[in-house]
Design a protein around this motif. Structure first.
Motif, PDB file in Angstrom:
ATOM      1  N   PHE A   1       4.096  11.915  -4.905  1.00  0.00           N
ATOM      2  CA  PHE A   1       5.232  12.816  -4.738  1.00  0.00           C
ATOM      3  C   PHE A   1       6.569  12.123  -4.471  1.00  0.00           C
ATOM      4  O   PHE A   1       7.628  12.705  -4.734  1.00  0.00           O
ATOM      5  CB  PHE A   1       4.958  13.792  -3.593  1.00  0.00           C
ATOM      6  N   PHE A   2       6.530  10.905  -3.934  1.00  0.00           N
ATOM      7  CA  PHE A   2       7.768  10.231  -3.545  1.00  0.00           C
ATOM      8  C   PHE A   2       7.800   8.784  -4.049  1.00  0.00           C
ATOM      9  O   PHE A   2       7.941   7.850  -3.259  1.00  0.00           O
ATOM     10  CB  PHE A   2       7.922  10.254  -2.018  1.00  0.00           C
ATOM     11  N   PRO A   3       7.682   8.584  -5.354  1.00  0.00           N
ATOM     12  CA  PRO A   3       7.631   7.220  -5.879  1.00  0.00           C
ATOM     13  C   PRO A   3       8.891   6.404  -5.610  1.00  0.00           C
ATOM     14  O   PRO A   3       8.841   5.180  -5.577  1.00  0.00           O
ATOM     15  CB  PRO A   3       7.408   7.419  -7.382  1.00  0.00           C
ATOM     16  N   ASP A   4      10.036   7.072  -5.390  1.00  0.00           N
ATOM     17  CA  ASP A   4      11.260   6.337  -5.086  1.00  0.00           C
ATOM     18  C   ASP A   4      11.113   5.549  -3.785  1.00  0.00           C
ATOM     19  O   ASP A   4      11.730   4.488  -3.624  1.00  0.00           O
ATOM     20  CB  ASP A   4      12.450   7.288  -4.969  1.00  0.00           C
ATOM     21  N   THR A   5      10.318   6.054  -2.858  1.00  0.00           N
ATOM     22  CA  THR A   5      10.080   5.315  -1.618  1.00  0.00           C
ATOM     23  C   THR A   5       9.327   4.029  -1.901  1.00  0.00           C
ATOM     24  O   THR A   5       9.674   2.962  -1.369  1.00  0.00           O
ATOM     25  CB  THR A   5       9.278   6.179  -0.625  1.00  0.00           C
ATOM     26  N   ALA A   6       8.298   4.105  -2.710  1.00  0.00           N
ATOM     27  CA  ALA A   6       7.524   2.904  -3.042  1.00  0.00           C
ATOM     28  C   ALA A   6       8.403   1.875  -3.751  1.00  0.00           C
ATOM     29  O   ALA A   6       8.328   0.675  -3.459  1.00  0.00           O
ATOM     30  CB  ALA A   6       6.327   3.281  -3.919  1.00  0.00           C
ATOM     31  N   ARG A   7       9.241   2.339  -4.659  1.00  0.00           N
ATOM     32  CA  ARG A   7      10.146   1.422  -5.356  1.00  0.00           C
ATOM     33  C   ARG A   7      11.126   0.789  -4.372  1.00  0.00           C
ATOM     34  O   ARG A   7      11.475  -0.393  -4.491  1.00  0.00           O
ATOM     35  CB  ARG A   7      10.905   2.167  -6.455  1.00  0.00           C
ATOM     36  N   ALA A   8      11.580   1.584  -3.411  1.00  0.00           N
ATOM     37  CA  ALA A   8      12.514   1.064  -2.409  1.00  0.00           C
ATOM     38  C   ALA A   8      11.867  -0.023  -1.564  1.00  0.00           C
ATOM     39  O   ALA A   8      12.510  -1.027  -1.229  1.00  0.00           O
ATOM     40  CB  ALA A   8      13.020   2.199  -1.526  1.00  0.00           C
ATOM     41  N   VAL A   9      10.603   0.156  -1.209  1.00  0.00           N
ATOM     42  CA  VAL A   9       9.895  -0.872  -0.435  1.00  0.00           C
ATOM     43  C   VAL A   9       9.842  -2.176  -1.215  1.00  0.00           C
ATOM     44  O   VAL A   9      10.084  -3.259  -0.669  1.00  0.00           O
ATOM     45  CB  VAL A   9       8.471  -0.401  -0.065  1.00  0.00           C
ATOM     46  N   VAL A  10       9.532  -2.086  -2.499  1.00  0.00           N
ATOM     47  CA  VAL A  10       9.455  -3.288  -3.332  1.00  0.00           C
ATOM     48  C   VAL A  10      10.818  -3.976  -3.405  1.00  0.00           C
ATOM     49  O   VAL A  10      10.926  -5.191  -3.213  1.00  0.00           O
ATOM     50  CB  VAL A  10       8.949  -2.937  -4.747  1.00  0.00           C
ATOM     51  N   ARG A  11      11.886  -3.213  -3.671  1.00  0.00           N
ATOM     52  CA  ARG A  11      13.226  -3.805  -3.749  1.00  0.00           C
ATOM     53  C   ARG A  11      13.609  -4.470  -2.429  1.00  0.00           C
ATOM     54  O   ARG A  11      14.152  -5.576  -2.410  1.00  0.00           O
ATOM     55  CB  ARG A  11      14.273  -2.736  -4.095  1.00  0.00           C
ATOM     56  N   LEU A  12      13.330  -3.799  -1.339  1.00  0.00           N
ATOM     57  CA  LEU A  12      13.690  -4.316  -0.030  1.00  0.00           C
ATOM     58  C   LEU A  12      12.942  -5.604   0.289  1.00  0.00           C
ATOM     59  O   LEU A  12      13.550  -6.610   0.690  1.00  0.00           O
ATOM     60  CB  LEU A  12      13.383  -3.251   1.032  1.00  0.00           C
ATOM     61  N   LEU A  13      11.639  -5.608   0.115  1.00  0.00           N
ATOM     62  CA  LEU A  13      10.849  -6.792   0.456  1.00  0.00           C
ATOM     63  C   LEU A  13      11.164  -7.969  -0.467  1.00  0.00           C
ATOM     64  O   LEU A  13      11.209  -9.118  -0.020  1.00  0.00           O
ATOM     65  CB  LEU A  13       9.354  -6.465   0.425  1.00  0.00           C
TER      66      LEU A  13
ATOM     67  N   ALA B   1      -0.564  -9.910   3.646  1.00  0.00           N
ATOM     68  CA  ALA B   1      -0.165  -8.763   4.447  1.00  0.00           C
ATOM     69  C   ALA B   1      -0.224  -7.513   3.593  1.00  0.00           C
ATOM     70  O   ALA B   1       0.033  -7.553   2.389  1.00  0.00           O
ATOM     71  CB  ALA B   1       1.244  -8.948   5.007  1.00  0.00           C
ATOM     72  N   VAL B   2      -0.569  -6.410   4.214  1.00  0.00           N
ATOM     73  CA  VAL B   2      -0.572  -5.110   3.558  1.00  0.00           C
ATOM     74  C   VAL B   2       0.484  -4.269   4.259  1.00  0.00           C
ATOM     75  O   VAL B   2       0.389  -4.018   5.461  1.00  0.00           O
ATOM     76  CB  VAL B   2      -1.951  -4.427   3.661  1.00  0.00           C
ATOM     77  N   VAL B   3       1.509  -3.850   3.512  1.00  0.00           N
ATOM     78  CA  VAL B   3       2.639  -3.116   4.095  1.00  0.00           C
ATOM     79  C   VAL B   3       2.617  -1.691   3.564  1.00  0.00           C
ATOM     80  O   VAL B   3       2.571  -1.474   2.353  1.00  0.00           O
ATOM     81  CB  VAL B   3       3.974  -3.794   3.749  1.00  0.00           C
ATOM     82  N   ALA B   4       2.671  -0.734   4.478  1.00  0.00           N
ATOM     83  CA  ALA B   4       2.646   0.674   4.098  1.00  0.00           C
ATOM     84  C   ALA B   4       3.882   1.388   4.636  1.00  0.00           C
ATOM     85  O   ALA B   4       4.229   1.213   5.803  1.00  0.00           O
ATOM     86  CB  ALA B   4       1.395   1.354   4.635  1.00  0.00           C
ATOM     87  N   PRO B   5       4.540   2.213   3.807  1.00  0.00           N
ATOM     88  CA  PRO B   5       5.674   2.996   4.282  1.00  0.00           C
ATOM     89  C   PRO B   5       5.185   4.268   4.974  1.00  0.00           C
ATOM     90  O   PRO B   5       5.634   5.373   4.695  1.00  0.00           O
ATOM     91  CB  PRO B   5       6.433   3.319   2.990  1.00  0.00           C
ATOM     92  N   SER B   6       4.236   4.091   5.900  1.00  0.00           N
ATOM     93  CA  SER B   6       3.622   5.233   6.571  1.00  0.00           C
ATOM     94  C   SER B   6       2.909   4.774   7.831  1.00  0.00           C
ATOM     95  O   SER B   6       1.929   4.023   7.761  1.00  0.00           O
ATOM     96  CB  SER B   6       2.610   5.922   5.637  1.00  0.00           C
ATOM     97  N   GLY B   7       3.393   5.240   8.978  1.00  0.00           N
ATOM     98  CA  GLY B   7       2.696   4.937  10.218  1.00  0.00           C
ATOM     99  C   GLY B   7       1.335   5.593  10.261  1.00  0.00           C
ATOM    100  O   GLY B   7       0.396   5.078  10.861  1.00  0.00           O
TER     101      GLY B   7
ATOM    102  N   MET C   1       0.857  -1.177   0.000  1.00  0.00           N
ATOM    103  CA  MET C   1       0.000   0.000   0.000  1.00  0.00           C
ATOM    104  C   MET C   1       0.894   1.227   0.000  1.00  0.00           C
ATOM    105  O   MET C   1       1.408   1.652   1.033  1.00  0.00           O
ATOM    106  CB  MET C   1      -0.914  -0.011   1.237  1.00  0.00           C
ATOM    107  N   ALA C   2       1.086   1.813  -1.167  1.00  0.00           N
ATOM    108  CA  ALA C   2       2.087   2.862  -1.310  1.00  0.00           C
ATOM    109  C   ALA C   2       1.702   4.149  -0.591  1.00  0.00           C
ATOM    110  O   ALA C   2       2.577   4.912  -0.191  1.00  0.00           O
ATOM    111  CB  ALA C   2       2.332   3.155  -2.786  1.00  0.00           C
ATOM    112  N   THR C   3       0.408   4.383  -0.423  1.00  0.00           N
ATOM    113  CA  THR C   3      -0.213   5.621   0.070  1.00  0.00           C
ATOM    114  C   THR C   3      -0.216   6.658  -1.045  1.00  0.00           C
ATOM    115  O   THR C   3       0.693   6.704  -1.872  1.00  0.00           O
ATOM    116  CB  THR C   3       0.447   6.214   1.336  1.00  0.00           C
ATOM    117  N   CYS C   4      -1.239   7.496  -1.039  1.00  0.00           N
ATOM    118  CA  CYS C   4      -1.397   8.437  -2.150  1.00  0.00           C
ATOM    119  C   CYS C   4      -0.286   9.484  -2.164  1.00  0.00           C
ATOM    120  O   CYS C   4       0.174   9.889  -3.228  1.00  0.00           O
ATOM    121  CB  CYS C   4      -2.773   9.096  -2.106  1.00  0.00           C
ATOM    122  N   LEU C   5       0.161   9.931  -0.991  1.00  0.00           N
ATOM    123  CA  LEU C   5       1.230  10.927  -0.943  1.00  0.00           C
ATOM    124  C   LEU C   5       2.523  10.385  -1.535  1.00  0.00           C
ATOM    125  O   LEU C   5       3.181  11.032  -2.353  1.00  0.00           O
ATOM    126  CB  LEU C   5       1.468  11.378   0.501  1.00  0.00           C
ATOM    127  N   THR C   6       2.891   9.165  -1.125  1.00  0.00           N
ATOM    128  CA  THR C   6       4.119   8.556  -1.647  1.00  0.00           C
ATOM    129  C   THR C   6       3.997   8.281  -3.135  1.00  0.00           C
ATOM    130  O   THR C   6       4.919   8.562  -3.908  1.00  0.00           O
ATOM    131  CB  THR C   6       4.424   7.259  -0.879  1.00  0.00           C
TER     132      THR C   6
END
Length: 236
Positions: free
Chosen positions: A9-21, A66-72, A1-6
């Motif tokens: 505006f911050f697609p590199d974060t979403a890509r990083a989550v995918v690479r990491l997982l 599981a649903v993983v979000a880079p956002s608390g 779940m990338a979140t709309c803000l990421t």
């Protein structure tokens, strides 16, 4: 779940989550039907619209383990507030995790094989602290990163002043809180400020950039995804 803000505006974060997982053995999918989680609507008093988005999110992620979000912030909305909006969201709420807690609590890892040779300080965001209770998990992950020098942020638990629409409705108060946070960041001598929410990083980073401080903001996921083979390189 990338979140709309990421995602916006911050697609590199979403890509990083995918690479990491994926590096840790997970099969990752990005359902293109996902939208805003509805937190902004909920916090502003638009409960009916928030409920519509919550039910849509529950349907979109219904088939995943599981649903993983880079956002608390967004993970907290789904996990803590969705069940009070509609019963159809209970299942997805119980399988939603903020990134650091998924890594530590579900995958059982702290050393993710990251390499990041920079001086870093960490801002614990309000929702991750007070709603999800992630505690020391992000710090444990950062301490395991090779080459990283982690320095403590003074008054770390204080809010940065963003708070979504709070920053718009209470601009003067928000700006004063931001000034305190930036002063503490600069006192660390860190080159990079990291956090688990891009919303807070956008707020703090905007202030740091306007002051030409030279301090970069970078999401936790991008640090953890960085390796010697795929290093993070600072933009001049």
């Amino acid at each position: 779940m990338a979140t709309c803000l990421t995602d916006t505006f911050f697609p590199d974060t979403a890509r990083a989550v995918v690479r990491l997982l994926e590096r840790l053995g997970c099969t990752v999918e990005f359902p293109p039907a996902q939208t805003c989680c509805g937190q902004m609507h909920y916090n502003t008093g638009y409960r009916r619209q928030a409920t519509t988005l919550a039910r849509h999110t529950a349907r979109t992620f219904a088939d995943y383990d599981a649903v993983v979000a880079p956002s608390g912030s967004c993970a907290g909305m789904v996990r803590d507030l969705y069940p009070g909006l509609h019963r159809s969201t209970v299942r997805v709420a119980g399988r939603t995790y903020e990134l650091s807690e998924f890594l530590v609590d579900v995958l059982g890892v702290e050393d993710v094989g990251a390499y990041f040779p920079h001086r870093v300080t960490y801002h614990p965001t309000c929702h991750s602290l007070r709603m999800l209770g992630v505690g020391e998990k992000p710090l444990r992950l950062l301490r395991a990163v090779r080459g990283l020098e982690l320095v403590e942020l003074p008054a770390a638990r204080s809010c940065c002043g963003f708070g979504g629409t709070f920053a718009l409705k209470n601009a003067d108060t928000s700006t004063a809180m931001l000034a305190d946070k930036m002063r503490n960041v600069l006192d660390t001598g860190a080159r990079v400020l990291t956090a688990g929410d891009n919303s807070c990083l956008m707020h703090i980073g905007g202030g740091l950039t306007r002051l030409n401080t030279g301090v970069r903001t970078l999401h936790l996921a991008e640090i953890l995804a960085s390796t010697e083979e795929e290093p993070w390189v600072a933009t001049p």
